[in-house]
Enzyme design. Structure first.
Site, PDB file in Angstrom:
ATOM      1  N   GLU A   1     -23.798 -14.083 -18.597  1.00 49.72           N
ATOM      2  CA  GLU A   1     -24.470 -15.304 -18.131  1.00 49.72           C
ATOM      3  C   GLU A   1     -25.939 -15.040 -17.843  1.00 49.72           C
ATOM      4  O   GLU A   1     -26.287 -14.036 -17.201  1.00 49.72           O
ATOM      5  CB  GLU A   1     -23.775 -15.805 -16.857  1.00 49.72           C
ATOM      6  CG  GLU A   1     -24.230 -17.155 -16.386  1.00 49.72           C
ATOM      7  CD  GLU A   1     -23.630 -18.280 -17.208  1.00 49.72           C
ATOM      8  OE1 GLU A   1     -24.123 -19.422 -17.070  1.00 49.72           O
ATOM      9  OE2 GLU A   1     -22.679 -18.033 -17.977  1.00 49.72           O
ATOM     10  N   ASP A   2     -26.779 -15.946 -18.301  1.00 47.50           N
ATOM     11  CA  ASP A   2     -28.205 -15.950 -17.939  1.00 47.50           C
ATOM     12  C   ASP A   2     -28.880 -14.600 -18.215  1.00 47.50           C
ATOM     13  O   ASP A   2     -29.609 -14.065 -17.365  1.00 47.50           O
ATOM     14  CB  ASP A   2     -28.381 -16.349 -16.469  1.00 47.50           C
ATOM     15  CG  ASP A   2     -28.030 -17.816 -16.238  1.00 47.50           C
ATOM     16  OD1 ASP A   2     -27.875 -18.539 -17.231  1.00 47.50           O
ATOM     17  OD2 ASP A   2     -27.922 -18.234 -15.078  1.00 47.50           O
TER      18      ASP A   2
ATOM     19  N   TYR B   1       0.862  -1.180   0.000  1.00 46.64           N
ATOM     20  CA  TYR B   1       0.000   0.000   0.000  1.00 46.64           C
ATOM     21  C   TYR B   1       0.896   1.226   0.000  1.00 46.64           C
ATOM     22  O   TYR B   1       1.980   1.207  -0.574  1.00 46.64           O
ATOM     23  CB  TYR B   1      -0.960  -0.069   1.205  1.00 46.64           C
ATOM     24  CG  TYR B   1      -2.169   0.809   1.064  1.00 46.64           C
ATOM     25  CD1 TYR B   1      -2.968   0.770  -0.079  1.00 46.64           C
ATOM     26  CD2 TYR B   1      -2.519   1.691   2.078  1.00 46.64           C
ATOM     27  CE1 TYR B   1      -4.065   1.587  -0.219  1.00 46.64           C
ATOM     28  CE2 TYR B   1      -3.632   2.517   1.954  1.00 46.64           C
ATOM     29  CZ  TYR B   1      -4.398   2.464   0.802  1.00 46.64           C
ATOM     30  OH  TYR B   1      -5.492   3.274   0.678  1.00 46.64           O
TER      31      TYR B   1
ATOM     32  N   LYS C   1     -20.556 -20.320 -10.746  1.00 47.07           N
ATOM     33  CA  LYS C   1     -19.756 -20.190 -11.962  1.00 47.07           C
ATOM     34  C   LYS C   1     -18.332 -19.748 -11.609  1.00 47.07           C
ATOM     35  O   LYS C   1     -17.350 -20.255 -12.175  1.00 47.07           O
ATOM     36  CB  LYS C   1     -20.420 -19.156 -12.871  1.00 47.07           C
ATOM     37  CG  LYS C   1     -19.914 -19.132 -14.306  1.00 47.07           C
ATOM     38  CD  LYS C   1     -20.442 -20.300 -15.090  1.00 47.07           C
ATOM     39  CE  LYS C   1     -20.010 -20.270 -16.545  1.00 47.07           C
ATOM     40  NZ  LYS C   1     -20.787 -19.356 -17.382  1.00 47.07           N
TER      41      LYS C   1
ATOM     42  N   GLY D   1     -33.696 -19.766 -30.110  1.00 47.07           N
ATOM     43  CA  GLY D   1     -33.210 -18.692 -29.255  1.00 47.07           C
ATOM     44  C   GLY D   1     -31.715 -18.489 -29.401  1.00 47.07           C
ATOM     45  O   GLY D   1     -31.107 -18.895 -30.407  1.00 47.07           O
ATOM     46  N   ALA D   2     -31.111 -17.883 -28.386  1.00 44.61           N
ATOM     47  CA  ALA D   2     -29.691 -17.544 -28.457  1.00 44.61           C
ATOM     48  C   ALA D   2     -28.816 -18.782 -28.590  1.00 44.61           C
ATOM     49  O   ALA D   2     -27.903 -18.832 -29.422  1.00 44.61           O
ATOM     50  CB  ALA D   2     -29.291 -16.741 -27.217  1.00 44.61           C
TER      51      ALA D   2
ATOM     52  N   ASN E   1     -33.203 -28.325 -19.824  1.00 40.46           N
ATOM     53  CA  ASN E   1     -32.922 -28.622 -18.427  1.00 40.46           C
ATOM     54  C   ASN E   1     -33.995 -28.019 -17.539  1.00 40.46           C
ATOM     55  O   ASN E   1     -34.429 -26.893 -17.795  1.00 40.46           O
ATOM     56  CB  ASN E   1     -31.546 -28.054 -18.022  1.00 40.46           C
ATOM     57  CG  ASN E   1     -30.536 -29.156 -17.746  1.00 40.46           C
ATOM     58  OD1 ASN E   1     -30.899 -30.236 -17.333  1.00 40.46           O
ATOM     59  ND2 ASN E   1     -29.268 -28.857 -17.978  1.00 40.46           N
TER      60      ASN E   1
END
Length: 476
Positions: free
Chosen positions: A210-211, A113, A168, A270-271, A363
């Protein structure tokens, strides 16, 4: 009926007299309630009574409650308390930040520091690129979500998405020694997400989206990838596509068919479905028909409501097939589902070509259950861990980002995606392939290393790397 699963494991603490036959009565009661005992541990023995923790796998939450209630009926056995092991794992979160070196002396403090750190700050100000070498940036990825499309749960928001993003981050560290941190944003506005990630980018070496629901996720990724100096990767799209391609490569080897000569039906526009189709076309596939809820998408239809479906209409279905899934699947060699449970029937699979390959990836419940498809399918894959041939993105993203960070790549291009798929597939020698072993286990520690090496090599060869690769063994 659902199978017993550690996802619904409970630990039941029981106290009872330490007498002959007591343990047998308890295990019998658990068996009568159809519980699966995973472990039994002694807690203590006091006053002639013994306390034990019984870890029991149930089928679902209600089944766990019934097991406990049945144990309460056993004479001279006291249920002290029960714990849901999944919730116990999540108490206080699943990740933490630790220093890499101790601060024990004034010298340590002055270097880590003030005042020593000022020299490092000035060095980065003079050469911003040195931030990769002199900060955590060189090995850190942001896992960014808005909580709009979490697993199979839908739009549950950023707070509820956090446990998934923490998980994740754990997988990044465990499989590829990449430091990842969850960033859950309290907005689902496309412009706000793009601007927020842009502002956060100087802290990280890569962005893992994500999601995030479609079609917003496609625009968010494309724009950020163009604007940032670090790679942006939407795992739900491209991670899925890479692992699907790897599994399909090995499946085709197994059945003796070639990608350019087969007919493929993809259910789900979809994606993820769009990304899978794009990668398959780049890999040499010629005949792909994509279905949505209305049936086959083809060029003869009116303009599609979003750009990705219009792209599908313009670039797939060369025979102009039309009709419902049950019609266009007739004679197909491969089915890939990224859609909804139970949309594929046994008779649909029976109508496919010889040695059909079915990847039912919805899923938690696939497009068709393996038991129902088994009489007619040569190779079956799902997204679930309780069936063979699990198509799981953990085979891709840890190693992919390891390779990206190692060479400080500016983007993740198609060549790198293809290299990742080939590396995953090649982990299993052709001589070792089986109908129920066309994709490596998620716990195969070879995978992340070979993916990292292949991705780094492709990045260097295509000119998107800012430094040469370090051997993966030095980092992982």
């Amino acid at each position: 009926m659902n199978q017993h699963s550690p996802s619904y494991a409970i630990t039941i603490r029981l106290r009872y007299s330490d007498s002959p036959g007591a343990m047998g009565k308890i295990t019998t009661a658990i068996g009568e309630a159809d519980g699966a005992i995973g472990a039994v541990d002694i807690v203590n023995i006091r006053g002639g009574k013994i306390s034990r923790d019984f870890t029991v796998n149930a089928r679902d939450v209600d089944h766990g409650k019934r097991i406990v209630e049945h144990l309460r009926t056993v004479e001279e056995v006291e249920v002290v308390h029960t714990s849901d092991r999944v919730f116990l794992m999540h108490l206080g979160g699943k990740i933490e930040v630790l220093p890499k070196m101790p601060i024990k002396t004034r010298d340590d403090l002055s270097m880590a520091y003030t005042p020593g750190v000022a020299r490092v700050c000035n060095a980065i100000a003079e050469d911003p690129d040195s931030s990769f070498a002199l900060t955590i940036r060189q090995n850190t990825v942001a896992v960014v979500s808005d909580g709009s499309a979490v697993l199979g749960l839908g739009n549950i928001g950023p707070r509820a998405a956090m446990p998934v993003m923490e998980g994740k981050a754990m997988l990044f560290k465990e499989f590829a020694n990449v430091d990842a941190f969850p960033i859950c944003l309290d907005t689902q506005d496309t412009e706000a997400i793009i601007e927020t990630v842009r502002q956060l980018a100087p802290t990280f070496g890569g962005i893992n989206l994500e999601d995030i629901s479609a079609p917003r996720c496609i625009e968010i990724e494309e724009r950020l990838d163009k604007e940032l100096e670090i790679p942006v990767f939407h795992d739900d799209q491209h991670g899925t596509a890479i692992v699907v391609l790897a599994g399909l490569k090995n499946s085709l080897l197994r059945v003796g068919k070639a990608l350019p000569k087969i007919r493929i039906v993809v259910n789900g526009a979809g994606a993820a479905g769009t990304a899978i189709v794009k990668l398959l076309l780049i890999s040499g596939a010629k005949d792909i028909v994509v279905c949505d809820r209305e049936g086959a998408i083809h060029a003869g239809e009116p303009s599609q409501p979003d750009a990705s479906k219009q792209w599908i209409a313009d670039n797939t279905n060369p025979r102009g097939a039309s009709g419902k899934l049950s019609e266009v699947i007739q004679g197909a060699d491969v089915f890939i589902g990224v859609s909804a449970p139970n949309v594929l029937q046994t008779e649909d699979v029976a109508a496919m070509a010889a040695d059909p390959i079915v990847f039912a990836l919805a899923n938690p419940d696939p497009e068709i259950l393996p038991a129902n498809a088994a009489p007619h399918v040569r190779i079956m894959a799902t997204g679930r861990s309780d069936f063979p041939n699990q198509i799981n993105n953990v085979l891709c993203f840890p190693g992919l980002f390891r390779g990206v960070l190692d060479v400080r790549a500016t983007t993740i291009n198609n060549e790198m995606k293809l290299a990742a798929a080939e590396a995953i597939a090649a982990t299993i020698p052709e001589s070792d392939l089986l109908d129920d072993y066309v994709i490596p286990s998620v716990f195969d520690r070879r995978v992340a290393k070979v993916v990292a090496q292949a991705v780094a090599k492709a990045a260097v060869e295509t000119g998107v790397a800012r430094r040469r690769n370090k051997p993966a063994e030095e980092i992982m």
